[in-house]
Each structure stands twice: as C-alpha cells, then as structure tokens.
Scaffold this active site. Structure first.
Site, PDB file in Angstrom:
ATOM      1  N   ARG A  62     -12.228  -9.189  -3.369  1.00  0.00           N
ATOM      2  CA  ARG A  62     -11.722  -8.717  -1.872  1.00  0.00           C
ATOM      3  C   ARG A  62     -11.392  -7.524  -2.081  1.00  0.00           C
ATOM      4  O   ARG A  62     -10.563  -6.800  -2.707  1.00  0.00           O
ATOM      5  CB  ARG A  62     -10.647  -9.560  -1.454  1.00  0.00           C
ATOM      6  CG  ARG A  62     -10.030  -9.400  -0.198  1.00  0.00           C
ATOM      7  CD  ARG A  62      -8.738  -8.584  -0.048  1.00  0.00           C
ATOM      8  NE  ARG A  62      -8.344  -8.163   0.959  1.00  0.00           N
ATOM      9  CZ  ARG A  62      -7.463  -7.204   1.361  1.00  0.00           C
ATOM     10  NH1 ARG A  62      -6.671  -6.613   0.397  1.00  0.00           N
ATOM     11  NH2 ARG A  62      -6.775  -7.311   2.727  1.00  0.00           N
ATOM     12  N   ILE A  63     -11.916  -6.457  -0.774  1.00  0.00           N
ATOM     13  CA  ILE A  63     -11.443  -5.260  -0.690  1.00  0.00           C
ATOM     14  C   ILE A  63     -10.968  -5.042   0.866  1.00  0.00           C
ATOM     15  O   ILE A  63     -11.606  -5.749   1.647  1.00  0.00           O
ATOM     16  CB  ILE A  63     -12.552  -4.333  -0.766  1.00  0.00           C
ATOM     17  CG1 ILE A  63     -13.034  -4.496  -2.178  1.00  0.00           C
ATOM     18  CG2 ILE A  63     -12.473  -2.625  -0.296  1.00  0.00           C
ATOM     19  CD1 ILE A  63     -14.550  -3.558  -2.520  1.00  0.00           C
ATOM     20  N   GLY A  64      -9.808  -4.645   0.795  1.00  0.00           N
ATOM     21  CA  GLY A  64      -9.073  -4.430   2.121  1.00  0.00           C
ATOM     22  C   GLY A  64      -9.584  -3.177   2.854  1.00  0.00           C
ATOM     23  O   GLY A  64     -10.556  -2.271   2.311  1.00  0.00           O
ATOM     24  N   ASP A  65      -8.764  -2.493   3.677  1.00  0.00           N
ATOM     25  CA  ASP A  65      -8.776  -1.356   4.615  1.00  0.00           C
ATOM     26  C   ASP A  65      -8.621  -0.035   3.606  1.00  0.00           C
ATOM     27  O   ASP A  65      -9.059   1.012   4.003  1.00  0.00           O
ATOM     28  CB  ASP A  65      -8.263  -1.267   5.505  1.00  0.00           C
ATOM     29  CG  ASP A  65      -6.595  -1.305   5.389  1.00  0.00           C
ATOM     30  OD1 ASP A  65      -6.235  -2.242   4.862  1.00  0.00           O
ATOM     31  OD2 ASP A  65      -5.917  -0.394   5.965  1.00  0.00           O
ATOM     32  N   THR A 104       0.889  -1.237  -0.021  1.00  0.00           N
ATOM     33  CA  THR A 104      -0.254   0.077  -0.009  1.00  0.00           C
ATOM     34  C   THR A 104       0.910   1.204  -0.030  1.00  0.00           C
ATOM     35  O   THR A 104       1.959   1.216   0.579  1.00  0.00           O
ATOM     36  CB  THR A 104      -0.838   0.128   1.274  1.00  0.00           C
ATOM     37  OG1 THR A 104      -1.672  -1.115   1.333  1.00  0.00           O
ATOM     38  CG2 THR A 104      -1.836   1.384   1.303  1.00  0.00           C
ATOM     39  N   THR A 135      -1.414   0.858   6.388  1.00  0.00           N
ATOM     40  CA  THR A 135      -0.911  -0.276   5.547  1.00  0.00           C
ATOM     41  C   THR A 135      -0.924  -1.521   6.657  1.00  0.00           C
ATOM     42  O   THR A 135      -0.380  -1.367   7.567  1.00  0.00           O
ATOM     43  CB  THR A 135       0.404  -0.099   4.878  1.00  0.00           C
ATOM     44  OG1 THR A 135       0.780  -1.052   4.171  1.00  0.00           O
ATOM     45  CG2 THR A 135       1.296   0.205   5.945  1.00  0.00           C
ATOM     46  N   GLY A 136      -1.395  -2.673   5.913  1.00  0.00           N
ATOM     47  CA  GLY A 136      -1.317  -3.696   6.865  1.00  0.00           C
ATOM     48  C   GLY A 136      -2.375  -4.933   6.456  1.00  0.00           C
ATOM     49  O   GLY A 136      -3.112  -4.764   5.196  1.00  0.00           O
ATOM     50  N   SER A 137      -2.569  -5.561   7.252  1.00  0.00           N
ATOM     51  CA  SER A 137      -3.921  -6.803   7.230  1.00  0.00           C
ATOM     52  C   SER A 137      -5.160  -6.236   7.297  1.00  0.00           C
ATOM     53  O   SER A 137      -5.791  -5.947   8.374  1.00  0.00           O
ATOM     54  CB  SER A 137      -3.431  -7.928   8.231  1.00  0.00           C
ATOM     55  OG  SER A 137      -3.182  -7.452   9.392  1.00  0.00           O
ATOM     56  N   GLY A 138      -5.625  -5.849   5.988  1.00  0.00           N
ATOM     57  CA  GLY A 138      -6.689  -4.911   6.087  1.00  0.00           C
ATOM     58  C   GLY A 138      -7.879  -5.333   6.741  1.00  0.00           C
ATOM     59  O   GLY A 138      -8.868  -4.576   7.263  1.00  0.00           O
TER      60      GLY A 138
END
Length: 347
Positions: free
Chosen positions: A226-229, A198, A249-252
């Site tokens: 899939r959509i993250g944060d 990210t 940024t990370g595990s969404g």
C-alpha cells in the site's frame, strides 16, 4: 465563474482589510512551516511531559529549517534540513520510528518538489535508506524520473552514495507493540496509533522560491505494498512559485482522490488573477484568503470521508495550517519574527 468569484473575493479582502493586520510591509521575507502528523491528538491522551517532548522536537526541526532561510539559503535546503531531523526522531512516523507493515517491516515513502520550475522527486516502499527525503531529492536532481520504488529506488540510493542502514535502524519497541495490538484485537491503524504518521515541511526563501517535502512510514499494519498520498506529487506534496507549497498528512486514499496539494495550489493561482474587460491582472493574496482556500479543500476531503491536515506557504504572507482532526503536530516561523509550535487544534 467560480474561479473569477474567488479572485474577486481575494481582491475585496485585500482592499477592505488593513494590510498591516495580515501581511508584513514591503517585499515578503522567508517563511517556513513543518508538520509531524495529524489525527486524534487530545490532551487527555498525552501527559504534560509528552506534550513538552513533542514540542521540543518540533522546535528543533523548525529551528533547523529557519536557520537555513535566515542565512539566505534555498527553500529546498530548509525543507530537507527539517525533514531529515524528523526522520531520525522516533517520536514521528517517518524514518526511524516508522510504523510496521502487516508483515512486520518498516516501509518508507517520501517526496519533494521545487516550486522554481516544478521539478519533483519521489520514492516508495524503501527499507534501508536512512533518509528517504534525501533519496527523493536525489531522484529529482537526477531528472530522468519522478518516482522510483522498492529495490530499484534502493539501488539508485547506493549509486548516489546515500546512507544505507540495516532495516533494524527504523524499528522501535512502541511501533512493534502497536502492530501486535492491532493484530491481536483486530483493530484499525488509528485505534493503536491515534494519528496519521507523516512529517513534512514547506518553505519560501528570501529569493521568493517555494519548496515542499513529505516523508512517512505509512499506516500501521498496511498490506500489499500500500502507498498513500505522501510520495504522490499533487496529492501529498506540491510546490509552484506562482501559487504555493503544500505538504499533507492524513487518510492518504482520500488525499489522492482529491489531489489535495495540487487543488490548493490551483485555487491559489486562480485567486491571484482578476480578469476585467478581457485583461488579466495579478492581485495580492492575503493570508486570510489563503486560509479560506485551504480550509475549503480540507472541507471537501471531509465530505469524501477523509481526515488529516495540511501546511501551506504562498509567495506572500505567513504560513497557514488547516486540519479536520483534533490535532496536528506543527510549527511555523517567518522572517518577521513569528515562531510557534503547537499540537492541538484549538492552539
């Protein structure tokens, strides 16, 4: 009670720590920070030449945003100036160089927020817009919606004369190799990429306004849309002039569950207020207190099982970083002369 204790902590640190050690004298000037993803970034996995290349790329983006602010420009313009550069750099997982989905395509998400009035825009699942962050900003400035996705977002981009490119523009050999390795060996995204991809930026301009933006290609091998944060306002991006600006940024999935960006800003807002005898007063927020708040939220992400990092600017003081990973591509600069880029957590 917990929020009042936070406020008291902020006040105590303000009076017990010499202000010159933590804050610039007088009115705060501009402040800026960027990130390019967090994860298992270790010196043993990167040659000195690779480290130098990444730092040079970070410095270019940091300089682009800093120049906007030095010239008296708006926080929003600084954020987009840095992120568009990072979206064009194949070293980072956003725009060109984005990871591949399970189906072998590049699927892009982005969001942006203006702390002056809390306008926001976001896009998800786009494939042909060269700069997703500019599309997110166009959605915000249009004002009718906050988030658009897929073909509708791309139609909106065309209607607003944003640059459209072939899907091949985003593809790189290295990202394709990562997908092939993931499939062949039944691995997770981090086994082939080693970081959460990210890019993001946060800014405070000379007028005191804040802004934040985030852009990503998601995770290698993601499926089912899939959509993250990153495009989720309040999770991966948030800005409020009364509190702070955050890009994550990370595990969404964990950042969404913890509403990380919004949680940080709400705790900052609480720490800036002190209620005594029924009257509420605003107290200064030191960089040290901001760091404690940000570290606390990231600790909660870790307790849930997630990892990653954030960059944060507030109405006063210098930008702060927090991560629970071995590294995060990052940089920060201020009107007072701070200018640095880093990769590893111990830098």
């Amino acid at each position: 009670m917990r929020l009042q204790l936070l406020a008291l902590l902020g006040l105590a640190l303000t009076f017990t720590t010499p202000s010159s050690a933590h804050e610039p004298p007088g009115e705060p000037g501009w402040s800026f920070a960027i990130h390019g993803g967090a994860g298992v970034l270790e010196r043993a996995r990167m040659t000195p030449e690779q480290q130098a290349d990444y730092k040079a790329a970070l410095q270019r983006a940091l300089d682009a945003g800093s120049k906007v602010l030095k010239d008296g420009g708006a926080a929003l313009d600084a954020v987009t100036a840095a992120i568009t550069l990072l979206e064009d750099d194949p070293r980072f997982n956003a725009g060109r160089g984005a990871v591949f989905t399970w189906d072998g395509i590049n699927e892009l998400d982005a969001s942006i927020m203006d702390g002056n009035g809390r306008a926001a825009g976001a896009v998800a699942g786009v494939h042909v817009v060269r700069h997703p962050i500019l599309l997110a900003r166009a959605v915000m400035e249009d004002g009718r919606h906050v988030m658009l996705s897929g073909k509708g977002a791309e139609e909106f981009a065309r209607d607003h004369d944003l640059e459209i490119v072939s899907p091949d523009w985003f593809a790189t050999d290295e990202r394709r190799r990562q997908l092939e390795t993931l499939k062949a060996q039944n691995l997770s995204a981090l086994d082939v990429e080693f970081k959460y991809g990210t890019v993001g930026a946060v800014a405070r301009d000379a007028a005191g306004h804040l802004a934040a933006g985030t852009s990503t290609g998601g995770m290698t091998g993601k499926r089912w849309g899939r959509i993250g944060d990153s495009p989720v306002i309040g999770a991966g991006t948030y800005a409020d002039d009364a509190a702070c600006a955050v890009s994550a940024t990370g595990s969404g999935e964990y950042f969404i569950r913890a509403a990380v960006a919004h949680a940080i800003c709400e705790r900052v807002k609480a720490a800036r207020k002190l209620t005594l005898n029924g009257e509420t007063e605003e107290v200064p927020l030191t960089t040290e207190v901001l760091q404690r708040i940000v570290d606390g939220v990231m600790a909660e992400v870790g307790e849930l099982g997630g990892d990653g990092g954030v960059i944060v600017v507030s109405p006063t003081g210098k930008p702060v970083f927090s991560m629970n990973t071995p590294g995060m591509y990052r940089g920060r600069a201020t009107a007072e002369g701070l200018n640095e880029v880093a990769i590893f957590a111990d830098e």
